[in-house]
Design an enzyme around this catalytic site. Structure first.
Site, mmCIF file in Angstrom:
data_model
loop_
_atom_site.group_PDB
_atom_site.id
_atom_site.type_symbol
_atom_site.label_atom_id
_atom_site.label_comp_id
_atom_site.label_asym_id
_atom_site.label_seq_id
_atom_site.Cartn_x
_atom_site.Cartn_y
_atom_site.Cartn_z
ATOM 1 N N ARG A 260 0.806 -1.220 0.000
ATOM 2 C CA ARG A 260 0.000 0.000 0.000
ATOM 3 C C ARG A 260 0.840 1.272 0.000
ATOM 4 O O ARG A 260 0.459 2.278 -0.573
ATOM 5 C CB ARG A 260 -0.987 -0.002 1.172
ATOM 6 C CG ARG A 260 -1.988 -1.161 1.100
ATOM 7 C CD ARG A 260 -3.138 -1.020 2.087
ATOM 8 N NE ARG A 260 -3.989 0.093 1.727
ATOM 9 C CZ ARG A 260 -3.943 1.288 2.264
ATOM 10 N NH1 ARG A 260 -3.082 1.526 3.239
ATOM 11 N NH2 ARG A 260 -4.740 2.236 1.861
ATOM 12 N N CYS B 110 14.247 -6.129 -3.977
ATOM 13 C CA CYS B 110 15.283 -5.548 -4.823
ATOM 14 C C CYS B 110 14.802 -4.336 -5.589
ATOM 15 O O CYS B 110 14.849 -4.321 -6.824
ATOM 16 C CB CYS B 110 15.793 -6.618 -5.770
ATOM 17 S SG CYS B 110 16.794 -7.776 -4.860
ATOM 18 N N GLU B 111 14.295 -3.352 -4.895
ATOM 19 C CA GLU B 111 14.024 -2.066 -5.538
ATOM 20 C C GLU B 111 13.874 -0.988 -4.482
ATOM 21 O O GLU B 111 13.457 -1.266 -3.348
ATOM 22 C CB GLU B 111 12.801 -2.140 -6.450
ATOM 23 C CG GLU B 111 11.500 -2.485 -5.774
ATOM 24 C CD GLU B 111 10.371 -2.469 -6.789
ATOM 25 O OE1 GLU B 111 10.182 -3.508 -7.440
ATOM 26 O OE2 GLU B 111 9.689 -1.438 -6.942
HETATM 27 N N1 LLP Z 1 -17.955 -2.434 -1.351
HETATM 28 C C1 LLP Z 1 -17.451 -2.339 -2.606
HETATM 29 C C2 LLP Z 1 -18.361 -2.472 -3.738
HETATM 30 C C3 LLP Z 1 -16.082 -2.107 -2.790
HETATM 31 O O1 LLP Z 1 -15.596 -2.001 -4.018
HETATM 32 C C4 LLP Z 1 -15.238 -1.985 -1.665
HETATM 33 C C5 LLP Z 1 -13.807 -1.744 -1.821
HETATM 34 C C6 LLP Z 1 -15.803 -2.111 -0.387
HETATM 35 C C7 LLP Z 1 -17.174 -2.330 -0.267
HETATM 36 C C8 LLP Z 1 -14.987 -2.035 0.876
HETATM 37 O O2 LLP Z 1 -14.326 -0.829 1.012
HETATM 38 P P1 LLP Z 1 -13.582 -0.505 2.402
HETATM 39 O O3 LLP Z 1 -14.659 -0.325 3.439
HETATM 40 O O4 LLP Z 1 -12.696 -1.650 2.727
HETATM 41 O O5 LLP Z 1 -12.809 0.733 2.093
HETATM 42 N N2 LLP Z 1 -6.833 -1.817 -2.070
HETATM 43 C C9 LLP Z 1 -7.266 -0.483 -1.699
HETATM 44 C C10 LLP Z 1 -8.735 -0.437 -1.399
HETATM 45 C C11 LLP Z 1 -9.591 -0.867 -2.566
HETATM 46 C C12 LLP Z 1 -11.052 -0.921 -2.184
HETATM 47 C C13 LLP Z 1 -11.850 -1.557 -3.260
HETATM 48 N N3 LLP Z 1 -13.246 -1.688 -2.968
HETATM 49 C C14 LLP Z 1 -6.476 -0.020 -0.482
HETATM 50 O O6 LLP Z 1 -5.626 -0.770 -0.011
HETATM 51 O O7 LLP Z 1 -6.659 1.094 -0.023
#
Ligand code: LLP
Length: 463
Positions: A360, A391-392
């Site tokens: 992240r 390695c970066e």
């Molecule tokens: N509902 C839907 C339709 C979503 O697309 C997502 C997240 C959630 C719920 C849950 O969101 P949360 O409450 O966890 O923010 N990898 C990125 C976050 C991508 C979120 C994608 N969708 C990060 O590490 O910040």
């Protein structure tokens, strides 16, 4: 290095700017309860404990790097969300943040539902005994196989993401002799970020069907004509790591407006709306997240007010928090390997993990905190950058933080708030082994996802 905008918000998507750090905390040994899991504290010798177990023992038994997840905190957060929303609403935990069979069982025991977005997540949920009726299936390009499995299993809802999918799911359901409950995911023209929201022109994304130009109304029209579908509501998800409720306000208003249009055109009131997930958590002491009861009240008030204004009965609301439930419940424990002071700049602290267990920071310019946890120290603070062993040079875990200047190889340091999207997005980069997730509760620690082994790597590599 420029990065394009990311749903996690501008603070995650900016260029890797210098000088994010503020002054060191007054007491580097203090553990800010905003960023640490609830049972985390220091014992009488100054070592961090979670669920009553010290980090030295955890490191000894489970190795480093490893994620330690505070099970009672996870369960308490589930209860806080379901209590806040009450029996008239549904909380779906977003499994993409972190999913395992143990997690699925905790969700069931705490009365939550589950949002899955792939065949793998669906399998994990069903295998761990989650009743299909409590599962929502998401995704902008679900495969035919995934749709068949979801429909056959009898998932409680499939969230339709495109015009093609409306027809695809209807056909499959009809072929399987089912009438599948569905919601239509709309893009409401709002993109929310951590501290702001933008209410125009954010239909430019792969997800959902735009409210603009009557597209969502057309999607509803088509879904209502298809026998295989039972249209139960409208879905909207506006972003991630959001603190500002204004984006939800606009989103709820626009979704309710669509419900009113549907009533006027078809004479039916769709019974449900889902406002998605995205509620922010504290990664550092600078972040101020909302509590579930404040969020529930704000969302409930907005929807009730908008429905009253449109003469609609208030629909059943659902939400999909992922990060806000699991994020704060875990920390990553690392051992310090090498320390490289750069006079007048900063000190590079290399740990035994890195971008393979937390992408992240590199991907979104995310900010994290870090603490020395195997002991306390009264040494002067030093500005550090915690980096991994990959390695970066972009392999950064914590970009700017302060640690005591007597930090030494062999010390254990921990990065809090790594429960969401860390193990879930972990990789085998450099053929590293993805760390285990260890659940800790009431003096007991148990592995819920084991560490990968070199045999695992060789097994996938068929030679
Ligand atoms: N509902 C839907 C339709 C979503 O697309 C997502 C997240 C959630 C719920 C849950 O969101 P949360 O409450 O966890 O923010 N990898 C990125 C976050 C991508 C979120 C994608 N969708 C990060 O590490 O910040």
């Amino acid at each position: 290095m420029s990065r394009s905008a990311h749903p996690a918000g501008p603070r995650h998507a900016d260029v890797m700017t210098e000088g994010h750090y503020t002054a060191p905390a007054e007491d580097l040994n203090a553990l800010d309860e905003k960023v640490w899991a609830r049972t985390v504290t220091r014992d009488e010798h100054g070592a961090l404990t979670v669920g009553g177990i010290g980090v030295a023992r955890l490191a000894e038994e489970f190795g480093t790097p490893a994620y330690f997840l505070d099970e009672s905190d996870f369960r308490a957060r589930c209860r806080a969300w379901s209590d806040a929303f009450g029996p008239g609403a549904d909380v779906f935990y977003a499994g993409k943040a972190f999913l395992s069979r143990a997690v699925v069982r905790w969700l069931q025991e705490e009365g939550l539902n589950l949002d899955v977005c792939s065949g793998g997540e669906l399998t994990t949920a069903l295998d761990a005994g989650m009743p299909a009726a409590r599962i929502a299936f998401h995704g902008n390009n679900k495969t035919v196989d995934e749709i068949e499995r979801a429909v056959s299993a009898g998932v409680g809802r499939i969230v339709l993401d495109s015009f093609q999918e409306i027809v695809r799911v209807a056909h499959i359901a009809q072929r399987l002799g089912r009438r599948q409950p569905v919601q239509i995911r709309v893009t409401v023209g709002v993109e929310a970020h951590t501290h702001e929201f933008i209410a125009t022109a954010h239909e430019d994304q792969k997800f959902g069907i735009a409210l603009a130009d009557g597209q969502a109304a057309e999607a509803v029209r088509r879904a209502l004509t298809l026998d295989g579908l039972e249209l139960i509501g409208i879905h909207s998800h506006i972003g991630s790591q959001i603190f500002d409720m204004a984006g939800f306000e606009v989103s709820a208003r626009r979704v309710v407006q669509l419900l009113a249009e549907v009533r006027d055109e078809h004479g039916i009131e769709l019974p449900e709306i889902d406002l998605g997930g995205g509620l922010g958590i504290a990664y550092t002491s600078d972040d101020d997240p909302r509590e579930p009861h404040e969020i529930a009240k704000a969302l409930g008030d907005i929807v009730t007010r908008e429905c009253e204004a449109n003469g609609l009965a208030t629909p059943r609301i659902s939400v999909e928090p992922g990060r806000a439930i699991v994020g704060p419940t875990a920390f990553t424990l690392y051992e310090v390997g090498t320390i490289k002071p750069l006079e007048g700049l900063r000190t590079y602290v290399s740990v035994d993990g890195g971008m393979s267990d937390n992408i992240r920071t590199a991907l979104y310019d995310a900010e994290y905190s870090v603490a020395l946890v195997s002991r306390t120290s009264d040494a002067e603070p030093m500005l550090v950058r915690v980096v991994g062993k990959h390695c970066e040079s972009g392999d950064i875990v914590v970009k700017d933080a302060f640690l005591p200047s007597d930090l030494a190889p062999g010390d254990l340091i921990a990065v809090p708030a790594t429960g969401a999207y860390c193990r879930a997005m972990a990789s085998n980069y450099n053929h590293s082994l993805r760390p285990p997730v260890v659940a800790v509760r009431d003096g007991q620690a148990r592995v819920i996802v084991r560490r990968e082994t070199e045999e695992d790597l060789l097994r996938l590599d068929v030679g």
